[in-house]
Enzyme design. Structure first.
Site, PDB file in Angstrom:
ATOM      1  N   LEU A  24      42.995  50.194  16.028  1.00  0.00           N
ATOM      2  CA  LEU A  24      43.721  51.058  15.094  1.00  0.00           C
ATOM      3  C   LEU A  24      42.892  51.419  13.863  1.00  0.00           C
ATOM      4  O   LEU A  24      42.053  50.649  13.402  1.00  0.00           O
ATOM      5  CB  LEU A  24      45.014  50.368  14.659  1.00  0.00           C
ATOM      6  CG  LEU A  24      45.993  50.037  15.792  1.00  0.00           C
ATOM      7  CD1 LEU A  24      47.261  49.412  15.223  1.00  0.00           C
ATOM      8  CD2 LEU A  24      46.342  51.281  16.614  1.00  0.00           C
ATOM      9  N   HIS A  25      43.163  52.622  13.347  1.00  0.00           N
ATOM     10  CA  HIS A  25      42.499  53.116  12.136  1.00  0.00           C
ATOM     11  C   HIS A  25      43.537  53.877  11.324  1.00  0.00           C
ATOM     12  O   HIS A  25      44.714  53.926  11.696  1.00  0.00           O
ATOM     13  CB  HIS A  25      41.293  53.985  12.509  1.00  0.00           C
ATOM     14  CG  HIS A  25      41.600  55.043  13.535  1.00  0.00           C
ATOM     15  ND1 HIS A  25      42.450  56.108  13.292  1.00  0.00           N
ATOM     16  CD2 HIS A  25      41.208  55.189  14.827  1.00  0.00           C
ATOM     17  CE1 HIS A  25      42.544  56.857  14.363  1.00  0.00           C
ATOM     18  NE2 HIS A  25      41.807  56.319  15.330  1.00  0.00           N
ATOM     19  N   GLY A  27      44.199  56.897  11.050  1.00  0.00           N
ATOM     20  CA  GLY A  27      44.897  57.964  11.783  1.00  0.00           C
ATOM     21  C   GLY A  27      46.168  57.429  12.423  1.00  0.00           C
ATOM     22  O   GLY A  27      47.235  58.040  12.342  1.00  0.00           O
ATOM     23  N   HIS A  28      46.041  56.251  13.047  1.00  0.00           N
ATOM     24  CA  HIS A  28      47.227  55.623  13.643  1.00  0.00           C
ATOM     25  C   HIS A  28      48.229  55.225  12.549  1.00  0.00           C
ATOM     26  O   HIS A  28      49.435  55.410  12.713  1.00  0.00           O
ATOM     27  CB  HIS A  28      46.836  54.356  14.411  1.00  0.00           C
ATOM     28  CG  HIS A  28      45.894  54.580  15.560  1.00  0.00           C
ATOM     29  ND1 HIS A  28      44.595  54.146  15.560  1.00  0.00           N
ATOM     30  CD2 HIS A  28      46.073  55.195  16.760  1.00  0.00           C
ATOM     31  CE1 HIS A  28      44.010  54.451  16.712  1.00  0.00           C
ATOM     32  NE2 HIS A  28      44.883  55.103  17.461  1.00  0.00           N
ATOM     33  N   GLN A  52      44.402  56.909  32.652  1.00  0.00           N
ATOM     34  CA  GLN A  52      43.910  58.120  31.997  1.00  0.00           C
ATOM     35  C   GLN A  52      42.401  58.124  31.820  1.00  0.00           C
ATOM     36  O   GLN A  52      41.848  59.028  31.202  1.00  0.00           O
ATOM     37  CB  GLN A  52      44.625  58.351  30.666  1.00  0.00           C
ATOM     38  CG  GLN A  52      44.280  57.371  29.556  1.00  0.00           C
ATOM     39  CD  GLN A  52      45.169  57.574  28.345  1.00  0.00           C
ATOM     40  OE1 GLN A  52      46.371  57.325  28.372  1.00  0.00           O
ATOM     41  NE2 GLN A  52      44.578  58.060  27.253  1.00  0.00           N
ATOM     42  N   VAL A 167      43.721  62.805  10.529  1.00  0.00           N
ATOM     43  CA  VAL A 167      43.189  62.009   9.416  1.00  0.00           C
ATOM     44  C   VAL A 167      41.676  61.910   9.600  1.00  0.00           C
ATOM     45  O   VAL A 167      41.196  61.611  10.699  1.00  0.00           O
ATOM     46  CB  VAL A 167      43.836  60.611   9.376  1.00  0.00           C
ATOM     47  CG1 VAL A 167      43.239  59.775   8.256  1.00  0.00           C
ATOM     48  CG2 VAL A 167      45.347  60.745   9.216  1.00  0.00           C
ATOM     49  N   SER A 176      38.581  58.125  14.887  1.00  0.00           N
ATOM     50  CA  SER A 176      38.762  57.893  16.313  1.00  0.00           C
ATOM     51  C   SER A 176      38.304  56.477  16.617  1.00  0.00           C
ATOM     52  O   SER A 176      37.321  55.991  16.034  1.00  0.00           O
ATOM     53  CB  SER A 176      37.911  58.879  17.112  1.00  0.00           C
ATOM     54  OG  SER A 176      37.777  58.431  18.455  1.00  0.00           O
TER      55      SER A 176
HETATM   56  P1  AMP Z   1      44.770  56.702  20.735  1.00  0.00           P
HETATM   57  O1  AMP Z   1      44.926  55.263  20.304  1.00  0.00           O
HETATM   58  O2  AMP Z   1      43.391  57.239  20.527  1.00  0.00           O
HETATM   59  O3  AMP Z   1      45.338  56.975  22.098  1.00  0.00           O
HETATM   60  O4  AMP Z   1      45.671  57.534  19.727  1.00  0.00           O
HETATM   61  C1  AMP Z   1      47.030  57.230  19.556  1.00  0.00           C
HETATM   62  C2  AMP Z   1      47.662  58.338  18.758  1.00  0.00           C
HETATM   63  O5  AMP Z   1      47.024  58.440  17.498  1.00  0.00           O
HETATM   64  C3  AMP Z   1      47.521  59.716  19.438  1.00  0.00           C
HETATM   65  O6  AMP Z   1      48.722  60.437  19.264  1.00  0.00           O
HETATM   66  C4  AMP Z   1      46.383  60.327  18.677  1.00  0.00           C
HETATM   67  O7  AMP Z   1      46.421  61.740  18.660  1.00  0.00           O
HETATM   68  C5  AMP Z   1      46.612  59.767  17.285  1.00  0.00           C
HETATM   69  N1  AMP Z   1      45.368  59.822  16.520  1.00  0.00           N
HETATM   70  C6  AMP Z   1      44.160  59.343  16.887  1.00  0.00           C
HETATM   71  N2  AMP Z   1      43.243  59.627  15.944  1.00  0.00           N
HETATM   72  C7  AMP Z   1      43.880  60.321  14.964  1.00  0.00           C
HETATM   73  C8  AMP Z   1      43.482  60.914  13.732  1.00  0.00           C
HETATM   74  N3  AMP Z   1      42.218  60.863  13.308  1.00  0.00           N
HETATM   75  N4  AMP Z   1      44.413  61.553  13.009  1.00  0.00           N
HETATM   76  C9  AMP Z   1      45.691  61.627  13.438  1.00  0.00           C
HETATM   77  N5  AMP Z   1      46.141  61.099  14.586  1.00  0.00           N
HETATM   78  C10 AMP Z   1      45.241  60.443  15.341  1.00  0.00           C
END
Ligand code: AMP
Length: 284
Positions: A24-25, A27-28, A52, A167, A176
């Site tokens: 997690l970062h 964005g999450h 996926q 974010v 990411s």
């Molecule tokens: P992931 O863990 O990469 O599958 O992402 C989980 C959720 O977080 C997805 O809906 C992504 O689009 C969202 N997400 C990932 N990176 C970002 C970011 N930088 N800004 C906003 N949402 C994000």
């Protein structure tokens, strides 16, 4: 998880679900915070979904940081964490899939065959298990959030899909989990995605509406970075993700670029200020 969600529903709680693959970062966390503002029970999920990932992709080395993730979620105010094992989500004999036709075949879908079938299937399962009022996704994965919105509409789901802004790091790189793969030199080079989007925005702001002209600008900026290899750089209709010739409706500038071995995606959303208006809004 079903039992807990059922209980929350029985207490008339407004349930928000934030699906993630962990590592997690901020964005999450922005998704969790948005869910906290709009819901009374916030459920996060962490599941690195094997279906996926393609056979040559990074499933086995995808970053897994469960303990710090759990602490982050607690601090951010998530109420429940759902972190199932793969065998629980896909037991022996599992054989039903969700396929969103058309949208799933372009761009990310073309580069990563089967990817969106895996995404749609796992998100459908999470939505069925939790039955949230709202489910939160990031616009960072623009095509994914479009596909999930389509699936929710097509399959009459009761959950509303909420798409949240991207974010970014201070230098513009979209956050990411895969940024962790980048070496120091690659991390610097990775800003080229945001710089290319910025250059496209400048062109559009100066009056350019022709897609090919914008693509030339994208390739010029991306091509100047020696560690970058472009997978795609396109201007697409925000509804259909089909290429557009001219920018006269809501569009995404979408990028997928390898920096060394790490594949990064980013996008810029461009829409008219008001329907029919020539003035545009830019969302990085
Ligand atoms: P992931 O863990 O990469 O599958 O992402 C989980 C959720 O977080 C997805 O809906 C992504 O689009 C969202 N997400 C990932 N990176 C970002 C970011 N930088 N800004 C906003 N949402 C994000």
């Amino acid at each position: 998880m079903k039992e807990q969600a059922r209980q929350a529903r029985a207490e008339n709680r407004v349930i928000g679900l934030v699906p993630t693959m962990g590592a997690l970062h901020r964005g999450h966390l922005a998704l969790i915070e948005r869910a906290r503002r709009e819901c009374s029970t916030v459920i996060a999920s962490i599941f690195v979904n094997p279906k996926q990932f393609g056979p040559t992709e990074d499933f086995s080395k995808y970053p897994r940081t469960f303990d710090p993730d759990r602490e982050m979620l607690e601090r951010a105010g998530a109420d429940l964490l759902f972190a199932p094992e793969a065998a629980e989500i896909y037991p022996q004999g599992f054989s039903s899939y969700v396929q969103v036709d058309g949208l799933s075949e372009r761009l990310e879908g073309r580069s990563r065959p089967g990817h969106f079938r895996g995404v749609a299937t796992v998100v459908m399962k999470l939505l069925q298990i939790v039955q949230p009022n709202f489910a939160y996704f990031g616009r960072k994965d623009a095509q994914q959030s479009r596909i999930i919105t389509q699936m929710a509409r097509d399959l009459n789901l009761d959950s509303e899909i909420v798409v949240c802004p991207i974010v970014r790091e201070p230098d513009g790189l979209a956050m990411s989990s895969r940024n962790a793969y980048l070496s120091a030199e690659e991390r610097k080079a990775a800003t080229v995605l945001n710089r290319a989007l910025g250059a496209a925005k400048d062109e559009v702001a100066a009056g350019v509406r022709d897609s090919l002209q914008l693509q030339t600008v994208l390739h010029r900026v991306l091509g100047a970075e020696k560690l970058a290899r472009v997978d795609y750089a396109e201007i697409v209709d925000a509804e259909t993700f089909e290429p557009v010739l001219r920018l006269n409706k809501p569009c995404f500038v979408v990028l997928a670029v390898f920096i060394g071995k790490t594949r990064l995606i980013d996008n810029l959303f461009i829409e008219p200020k008001a329907p029919g208006s020539d003035e545009l809004l830019f969302h990085f």
